[in-house]
Scaffold this motif. Structure first.
Motif, PDB file in Angstrom:
ATOM      1  N   LEU A   1       0.823  -1.212   0.000  1.00 16.41           N
ATOM      2  CA  LEU A   1       0.000   0.000   0.000  1.00 16.41           C
ATOM      3  C   LEU A   1       0.858   1.262   0.000  1.00 16.41           C
ATOM      4  O   LEU A   1       0.495   2.271  -0.631  1.00 16.41           O
TER       5      LEU A   1
ATOM      6  N   SER B   1       0.864   4.128  -2.750  1.00 15.77           N
ATOM      7  CA  SER B   1       0.641   5.507  -2.337  1.00 15.77           C
ATOM      8  C   SER B   1       1.619   6.445  -3.045  1.00 15.77           C
ATOM      9  O   SER B   1       1.250   7.536  -3.506  1.00 15.77           O
TER      10      SER B   1
ATOM     11  N   ILE C   1      -4.557  -2.343  -5.043  1.00 11.57           N
ATOM     12  CA  ILE C   1      -4.917  -1.652  -3.804  1.00 11.57           C
ATOM     13  C   ILE C   1      -6.127  -2.323  -3.157  1.00 11.57           C
ATOM     14  O   ILE C   1      -6.145  -2.580  -1.953  1.00 11.57           O
ATOM     15  N   ARG C   2      -7.150  -2.599  -3.983  1.00 14.42           N
ATOM     16  CA  ARG C   2      -8.354  -3.251  -3.451  1.00 14.42           C
ATOM     17  C   ARG C   2      -8.034  -4.634  -2.885  1.00 14.42           C
ATOM     18  O   ARG C   2      -8.503  -5.003  -1.802  1.00 14.42           O
TER      19      ARG C   2
ATOM     20  N   THR D   1      -6.155  -4.291   0.396  1.00 13.43           N
ATOM     21  CA  THR D   1      -7.039  -3.838   1.475  1.00 13.43           C
ATOM     22  C   THR D   1      -7.911  -4.979   1.994  1.00 13.43           C
ATOM     23  O   THR D   1      -8.066  -5.165   3.209  1.00 13.43           O
TER      24      THR D   1
ATOM     25  N   SER E   1      -5.610   3.496   2.087  1.00 12.83           N
ATOM     26  CA  SER E   1      -6.318   3.039   0.898  1.00 12.83           C
ATOM     27  C   SER E   1      -7.287   4.098   0.391  1.00 12.83           C
ATOM     28  O   SER E   1      -7.389   4.345  -0.823  1.00 12.83           O
TER      29      SER E   1
END
Length: 231
Positions: A166, A170, A183-184, A187, A224
């Motif tokens: 992450l 970022s 990212i999803r 998370t 996120s």
């Protein structure tokens, strides 16, 4: 990973079952399956769970064997075995915990076996084999241990890896190069790891782990969210 819980558990189960089946084949002992089944049933991924089950199995098997042997030696009625068998089947489905399941399964097994073999002989084999089984399990858990603390450390390491992913995304998001799918997935996976860690901590009872779960969950959600609104 060679240090993971899955690998450790697979190695332990493979070794003890291979040894048990080899002994059963070579020696040909009567009802040696009564050693194999407890080994499979007692052995758990974590040492703490294995030892808890080992005690329950040993206590329940000895109690069942003693009570059944006394009843069948004292009550000289032909159909007493059938009555006990039906009652044991009923009670087996009435209880959900491991101790009672093991207790009534032992009674069922010995009742069925008593049709062709004397109950006193079965009592001797049952006691000897359950002792052999729990001894093998204890030795395997000592030689190749995997404790609850090790499992928690493994989950914490995985959470750190997710956080690194992450953080990388970022930095990429500032250049509009972030991978939204990654990212999803990170998370969601982080949330799953937090749930697993929370479940394990019910037994481990660590305030530090509770704090870590809380802080990490907030960190992942905030990071996120910030990445997604920037892309």
């Amino acid at each position: 990973s060679l240090k993971s819980m899955s690998f450790n558990f697979a190695v332990r189960m493979s070794l003890i079952l291979t040894l048990g089946l080899l002994l059963a084949n070579v020696l040909g002992f009567y009802k040696f399956i009564w050693v194999i089944i407890p080994i499979m049933s007692i052995t758990q991924p974590y040492v703490e769970d294995t030892r808890r089950r080992k005690k329950d199995r040993l206590d329940s098997n000895i109690l069942a064997a003693v009570v059944l042997t006394i009843l069948m030696n004292v009550i000289h009625i032909r159909w007493i075995t059938l009555v006990i068998l039906v009652a044991a089947f009923y009670l087996y489905y009435a209880y959900k915990d491991y101790y009672h399941a093991s207790l009534f399964l032992t009674i069922i097994s010995m009742c069925i076996s008593s049709i062709g073999t004397g109950i006193n002989t079965l009592f001797f084999y049952r006691i000897i084999y359950i002792i052999i089984g729990v001894t093998v399990v204890e030795l395997s858990s000592r030689l190749i241990p995997y404790r609850l603390e090790d499992g928690i450390s493994e989950l914490v390491d995985q959470m750190e890896e997710i956080n690194h992913i992450l953080e990388e995304e970022s930095l990429k998001s500032k250049q509009n190069q972030a991978d939204l799918n990654r990212i999803r997935e990170a998370t969601i996976y982080s949330a799953i790891l937090s749930q697993k860690l929370c479940l394990k901590n019910k037994d481990y009872q660590s305030d530090r782990i509770r704090f870590l779960i809380s802080v990490n969950s907030e960190f992942v959600i905030r990071l996120s969210y910030n990445i997604l609104i920037q892309t």
